[in-house]
Design a protein around this motif. Structure first.
Motif, mmCIF file in Angstrom:
data_model
loop_
_atom_site.group_PDB
_atom_site.id
_atom_site.type_symbol
_atom_site.label_atom_id
_atom_site.label_comp_id
_atom_site.label_asym_id
_atom_site.label_seq_id
_atom_site.Cartn_x
_atom_site.Cartn_y
_atom_site.Cartn_z
ATOM 1 N N ARG A 1 38.549 75.301 47.382
ATOM 2 C CA ARG A 1 39.303 73.824 46.983
ATOM 3 C C ARG A 1 38.052 72.264 46.392
ATOM 4 N N GLN A 2 36.972 72.689 46.872
ATOM 5 C CA GLN A 2 36.291 71.440 46.866
ATOM 6 C C GLN A 2 36.090 71.629 45.090
ATOM 7 N N ILE A 3 35.410 73.198 44.473
ATOM 8 C CA ILE A 3 35.112 72.926 43.166
ATOM 9 C C ILE A 3 36.012 71.873 42.212
ATOM 10 N N ARG B 1 38.290 65.162 39.479
ATOM 11 C CA ARG B 1 37.965 63.955 39.541
ATOM 12 C C ARG B 1 37.251 63.317 39.860
ATOM 13 N N PHE B 2 35.704 63.643 38.993
ATOM 14 C CA PHE B 2 34.749 64.054 38.189
ATOM 15 C C PHE B 2 34.006 64.101 36.707
ATOM 16 N N GLY B 3 34.226 65.311 37.029
ATOM 17 C CA GLY B 3 33.996 66.305 35.334
ATOM 18 C C GLY B 3 32.377 66.653 35.237
ATOM 19 N N TYR B 4 32.158 66.393 36.907
ATOM 20 C CA TYR B 4 30.713 67.380 37.190
ATOM 21 C C TYR B 4 31.000 68.808 37.310
ATOM 22 N N PRO B 5 29.893 69.085 36.950
ATOM 23 C CA PRO B 5 29.624 71.039 37.117
ATOM 24 C C PRO B 5 29.619 71.067 38.725
ATOM 25 N N ALA B 6 30.168 72.171 39.442
ATOM 26 C CA ALA B 6 29.953 71.877 40.475
ATOM 27 C C ALA B 6 30.117 73.588 40.397
ATOM 28 N N GLY B 7 30.056 73.768 41.598
ATOM 29 C CA GLY B 7 29.450 75.451 42.797
ATOM 30 C C GLY B 7 28.936 75.392 43.931
ATOM 31 N N CYS B 8 28.591 76.861 44.185
ATOM 32 C CA CYS B 8 27.900 77.108 45.608
ATOM 33 C C CYS B 8 26.623 78.156 45.440
ATOM 34 N N ALA B 9 26.554 78.121 46.620
ATOM 35 C CA ALA B 9 25.121 79.412 46.823
ATOM 36 C C ALA B 9 25.843 80.427 48.309
ATOM 37 N N PHE B 10 27.290 81.100 47.623
ATOM 38 C CA PHE B 10 28.184 82.002 48.793
ATOM 39 C C PHE B 10 27.625 83.411 49.808
ATOM 40 N N SER B 11 26.333 83.523 48.567
ATOM 41 C CA SER B 11 25.276 84.280 48.952
ATOM 42 C C SER B 11 24.901 83.735 49.965
ATOM 43 N N ASN B 12 24.625 83.136 50.743
ATOM 44 C CA ASN B 12 24.194 82.180 52.664
ATOM 45 C C ASN B 12 25.141 83.099 53.350
ATOM 46 N N CYS B 13 26.030 83.228 53.336
ATOM 47 C CA CYS B 13 27.657 83.647 53.820
ATOM 48 C C CYS B 13 26.814 85.265 54.273
ATOM 49 N N GLU C 1 34.662 61.991 48.523
ATOM 50 C CA GLU C 1 34.435 60.447 49.462
ATOM 51 C C GLU C 1 32.913 61.034 49.793
ATOM 52 N N MET C 2 32.390 61.825 50.214
ATOM 53 C CA MET C 2 30.784 62.045 50.369
ATOM 54 C C MET C 2 30.349 61.589 48.890
ATOM 55 N N ILE C 3 30.823 62.345 48.054
ATOM 56 C CA ILE C 3 29.798 62.327 46.648
ATOM 57 C C ILE C 3 30.177 60.318 46.208
ATOM 58 N N PRO D 1 38.768 69.458 50.778
ATOM 59 C CA PRO D 1 38.742 68.293 49.818
ATOM 60 C C PRO D 1 37.818 67.332 49.401
ATOM 61 N N GLU D 2 38.625 66.376 49.917
ATOM 62 C CA GLU D 2 38.694 65.145 49.892
ATOM 63 C C GLU D 2 37.380 64.365 50.444
#
Length: 298
Positions: free
Chosen positions: A198-200, A206-218, A163-165, A158-159
């Motif tokens: 945990r990253q979401i 930390r930023f309040g940005y909308p977040a998510g992921c493409a879990f289908s890829n796996c 940091e990348m953002i 998550p950190e």
């Protein structure tokens, strides 16, 4: 705790406190080796089948009260222009402009401007290979939202994502004048969905940005589950969707558009729980047509 950013994409609203709006369930059309595409570079496809798929998603979103979107994937600028125009006139839902090549993404943005639909497109996405020409175009043609891929393979914590953002994307976003992006945390394999969760949570806090992921890829990689059959794959997919949404995910990529019915049903069931709590405990007024109302009229 950061203030939550809320993004309006056409008639869709994502981000904000958990449960105040439904998550955005996203499915891909015209993806690599999609059977309805006959020439991926020229953008030739079976229009009747594509129309049926688009209509199905439109109806599912309305019936279940879940916000849904189309992830339009193209292999060339010509294909992107054709695909985007075709889908845009058949739906009012948000449209992702998604391509591995910058030229195709940029062609999609230019086409969206000509079609007058910039207010409901999402540029997917800025990444470590983003070219200066893309940023210059985004300054001129502003979509409703810009997605960033915050997946640091050297530090998948998550950190590391935060940091990348902070170090890589925020200067880029400032350059093009985007206050809040949609953050895709990237999914490497089935177990890494746990890291995504945990990253979401970390990104939203930390930023309040909308977040998510493409879990289908796996899931294609999960051989032992795939061998059990489609029903069991769908159960695993549903588990990933609910687990990510429970962590606050605003963006939920369920995979190929053919799984839209499963995704809509699972999402709506979960949104009943989150919506009721948001209304009763947090005082949020849920929008008309929310899953909390529609799921009891199926």
């Amino acid at each position: 705790m950061a203030n939550f950013h809320v993004l309006k994409i056409g008639d869709t609203i994502i981000g904000g406190p958990m449960g105040s709006n439904t998550g955005l369930a996203v499915g891909s059309i015209f993806y690599d080796k999609h059977s309805l595409v006959s020439d991926p570079f020229a953008g030739e496809f079976d229009e009747n089948r594509a129309t049926e798929l688009v209509d199905r998603v439109n109806k599912l979103s309305k019936r279940y009260g879940v916000q849904m979107a189309f992830d339009i994937i193209a292999a060339s600028p010509e294909a992107m222009e054709r695909f985007l125009e075709f889908v845009s006139v058949r739906t009012t839902l948000p449209l992702f402009i998604n391509a591995s090549e910058a030229e195709a993404r940029m062609a999609g943005l230019e086409a969206a401007a000509k079609l007058g639909i910039l207010n409901r497109v999402i540029y997917a996405s800025l990444n470590e290979d983003t070219e200066d020409e893309e940023l210059e175009l985004l300054c001129r043609q502003r979509p409703a939202a810009v997605m960033i891929l915050a997946s640091d393979v050297s530090n998948p914590t998550p950190e590391g994502s935060c940091e990348m953002i902070e170090n890589y994307y925020q200067p880029m976003l400032k350059e093009i004048g985007v206050e809040a992006p949609i953050v895709d945390l990237g999914t490497m394999d089935p177990p890494s969905i746990g890291l995504n969760i945990r990253q979401i949570q970390a990104v939203r806090e930390r930023f309040g940005y909308p977040a998510g992921c493409a879990f289908s890829n796996c899931f294609p990689q999960w051989t032992s589950v795939s061998q059990l059959g489609r029903e069991w794959v769908n159960l695993s997919l549903a588990t990933a969707l609910v687990a990510c949404r429970a962590a606050g995910a605003d963006y939920l990529h369920y995979g190929i558009i053919e799984k839209a019915a499963v995704a809509a049903h699972v999402s709506a069931t979960a949104e009943v729980f989150y919506g009721f709590a948001a209304q009763e405990l947090d005082g949020h007024k849920l929008p008309e047509g929310h899953a909390l109302w529609n799921m009891f009229k199926l």
